[in-house]
Motif scaffolding. Structure first.
Motif, PDB file in Angstrom:
ATOM      1  N   ARG A  52      20.527 -22.287 -69.730  1.00 25.08           N
ATOM      2  CA  ARG A  52      20.420 -21.757 -68.365  1.00 25.08           C
ATOM      3  C   ARG A  52      19.928 -22.811 -67.382  1.00 25.08           C
ATOM      4  NH1 ARG A  52      18.101 -16.232 -70.574  1.00 25.08           N
ATOM      5  NH2 ARG A  52      20.062 -15.083 -70.655  1.00 25.08           N
ATOM      6  N   GLY A  53      19.285 -23.820 -67.866  1.00 25.19           N
ATOM      7  CA  GLY A  53      18.787 -24.876 -66.995  1.00 25.19           C
ATOM      8  C   GLY A  53      17.367 -25.228 -67.351  1.00 25.19           C
ATOM      9  N   SER A  58      17.052 -19.992 -61.932  1.00 21.77           N
ATOM     10  CA  SER A  58      17.987 -18.995 -62.442  1.00 21.77           C
ATOM     11  C   SER A  58      19.283 -19.635 -62.922  1.00 21.77           C
ATOM     12  CB  SER A  58      18.285 -17.961 -61.361  1.00 21.77           C
ATOM     13  OG  SER A  58      18.891 -18.589 -60.250  1.00 21.77           O
ATOM     14  N   GLY A  59      19.617 -20.815 -62.449  1.00 27.59           N
ATOM     15  CA  GLY A  59      20.813 -21.507 -62.907  1.00 27.59           C
ATOM     16  C   GLY A  59      22.061 -20.965 -62.253  1.00 27.59           C
ATOM     17  N   SER A  60      23.150 -21.585 -62.546  1.00 30.64           N
ATOM     18  CA  SER A  60      24.414 -21.139 -61.971  1.00 30.64           C
ATOM     19  C   SER A  60      24.935 -19.929 -62.727  1.00 30.64           C
ATOM     20  CB  SER A  60      25.431 -22.274 -62.025  1.00 30.64           C
ATOM     21  OG  SER A  60      25.790 -22.532 -63.361  1.00 30.64           O
ATOM     22  N   ALA A  61      25.877 -19.250 -62.120  1.00 25.48           N
ATOM     23  CA  ALA A  61      26.458 -18.073 -62.762  1.00 25.48           C
ATOM     24  C   ALA A  61      27.161 -18.457 -64.052  1.00 25.48           C
ATOM     25  CB  ALA A  61      27.425 -17.387 -61.799  1.00 25.48           C
ATOM     26  N   GLY A  62      27.809 -19.615 -64.074  1.00 29.23           N
ATOM     27  CA  GLY A  62      28.504 -20.059 -65.272  1.00 29.23           C
ATOM     28  C   GLY A  62      27.564 -20.264 -66.444  1.00 29.23           C
ATOM     29  N   ARG A  63      26.399 -20.817 -66.179  1.00 30.43           N
ATOM     30  CA  ARG A  63      25.423 -21.021 -67.256  1.00 30.43           C
ATOM     31  C   ARG A  63      24.896 -19.695 -67.778  1.00 30.43           C
ATOM     32  NH1 ARG A  63      21.797 -26.200 -66.734  1.00 30.43           N
ATOM     33  NH2 ARG A  63      23.421 -27.725 -66.320  1.00 30.43           N
ATOM     34  N   ASN A  64      24.684 -18.734 -66.870  1.00 30.85           N
ATOM     35  CA  ASN A  64      24.219 -17.412 -67.308  1.00 30.85           C
ATOM     36  C   ASN A  64      25.292 -16.695 -68.115  1.00 30.85           C
ATOM     37  OD1 ASN A  64      21.649 -17.610 -66.199  1.00 30.85           O
ATOM     38  ND2 ASN A  64      22.331 -16.841 -64.222  1.00 30.85           N
TER      39      ASN A  64
END
Length: 86
Positions: A52-53, A58-64
């Motif tokens: 997630r980072g 919160s990170g990017s949507a792609g990572r989530n």
């Protein structure tokens, strides 16, 4: 049920597709909120935090999304593996 020619009407095909997609989404959501011994382990938690980072944001949507996929696969294998083996 398909008629004698084996072709569904457009409406029946849409309903069948809707039922299939609703079932798949329901299974995905239920596996997203279910935990097991693997997903509760410190190593898995560390892997998700890394994915997630590292900065804790919160990170990017792609990572989530990738973290959610990993979670669903880890939980789903507990249910799918015994079925596939039998």
């Amino acid at each position: 049920r398909a008629p004698a020619d084996g072709r569904l009407t457009r409406g029946a095909a849409l309903i069948a597709t809707g039922v299939l997609l609703t079932t798949l989404c329901g299974v995905w959501v239920s596996l997203s909120y279910t935990d097991n011994a693997v997903t509760r382990s410190p190593l898995f938690t560390q892997m998700l935090q890394w994915a997630r980072g590292a900065d804790g944001a919160s990170g990017s949507a792609g990572r989530n999304v990738l973290a959610n996929i990993a979670h669903v696969v880890a939980v789903g294998q507990g249910y799918g593996y015994p079925i596939n083996e039998s």
